[in-house]
Design a protein around this motif. Structure first.
Motif, short mmCIF file in Angstrom:
data_model
loop_
_atom_site.label_atom_id
_atom_site.label_comp_id
_atom_site.label_asym_id
_atom_site.label_seq_id
_atom_site.Cartn_x
_atom_site.Cartn_y
_atom_site.Cartn_z
N ARG A 1 -115.58 39.20 61.95
CA ARG A 1 -114.78 37.98 61.90
C ARG A 1 -114.88 37.45 60.47
NH1 ARG A 1 -116.67 32.89 65.27
NH2 ARG A 1 -118.40 33.37 63.94
N MET A 2 -113.83 36.87 59.95
CA MET A 2 -113.80 36.48 58.56
C MET A 2 -114.76 35.33 58.24
SD MET A 2 -110.57 35.67 56.07
CE MET A 2 -109.52 36.40 57.27
N PRO A 3 -115.82 35.61 57.44
CA PRO A 3 -116.71 34.53 57.00
C PRO A 3 -116.00 33.60 56.01
CG PRO A 3 -117.73 36.69 56.75
CD PRO A 3 -116.28 36.91 57.02
N SER A 4 -116.54 32.42 55.84
CA SER A 4 -115.91 31.46 54.95
C SER A 4 -116.17 31.76 53.47
CB SER A 4 -116.40 30.04 55.27
OG SER A 4 -117.81 29.98 55.10
N ASP A 5 -117.22 32.53 53.17
CA ASP A 5 -117.48 32.85 51.77
C ASP A 5 -117.92 34.31 51.60
OD1 ASP A 5 -119.89 32.22 53.03
OD2 ASP A 5 -120.72 31.20 51.31
N TYR A 6 -117.77 34.78 50.39
CA TYR A 6 -118.05 36.18 50.04
C TYR A 6 -119.51 36.38 49.64
CZ TYR A 6 -117.80 40.42 47.16
OH TYR A 6 -118.02 41.66 46.60
#
Length: 188
Positions: free
Chosen positions: A118-123
């Motif tokens: 799932r897409m995290p908010s930061d890299y």
């Protein structure tokens, strides 16, 4: 405070691995499965090597780009991570455990995102406890954080993480992070 259907409060004080040995067991199992797969082990080694010479300025630029692309739900950096073989393998690891696992995330040895379900908010995860604690404790130790409400899971989740160590040379390869759904943990 969350509540059971019967009106009793749900304990959200899962902050130590001793509070939930099933989390530690599952984290160690997930790590072992990931490291036992030669294709995934090779991909994780390569991801770590690819980022070895990345400067802090580039990391900051990537983190900014990730945040902007994540808001739009697409972009070259987001697509390169979310479509990577490591992300696909994490989805396969999660699938039989999806009732209890909200999502999985994988960083390289520097805390940079290399895979997620799932897409995290930061890299850049290198400044977060889920990365720092496993990389500063002995291998095999599972870091567990207190439960917190997760909007995308629509439930309280318990975040856990474990350092992944290369079985060939004991070099740190990255950190595996998982969000466990609290309600599913309590049913087990």
């Amino acid at each position: 405070m969350p509540w059971h259907e019967g009106g009793e409060p749900v304990s959200v004080a899962v902050g130590r691995v001793e509070d939930s040995p099933q989390i530690a067991t599952m984290m160690r199992s997930l790590a072992a499965e990931l490291l036992a797969d030669p294709v995934m082990l090779s991909a994780l080694r390569q991801a770590s090597r690819d980022n070895d010479n990345v400067t802090i300025d580039i990391i900051i630029q990537r983190d900014i780009a990730w945040r902007l692309q994540a808001k739009r739900g697409r972009g070259p950096l987001v697509e390169s991570v979310m479509g990577a073989p490591l992300s696909q393998h994490l989805a396969l690891l999660r699938f039989p455990r999806q009732a209890v696992l909200a999502d999985l995330m994988l960083t390289d040895d520097r805390g940079l995102l290399v895979g997620a379900t799932r897409m995290p908010s930061d890299y850049d995860q290198s400044d977060e406890a889920k990365y720092i604690i496993p990389t500063t404790t002995e291998p095999g130790m599972v870091h567990v954080e207190n439960a917190a409400y997760d909007e995308s899971a629509d439930d309280y989740v318990v975040m856990a993480s474990i350092l992944l160590v290369d079985p060939a040379d004991t070099r740190a390869l990255g950190v595996l992070c998982a969000n466990f759904t609290l309600s599913a943990l309590q049913r087990r």
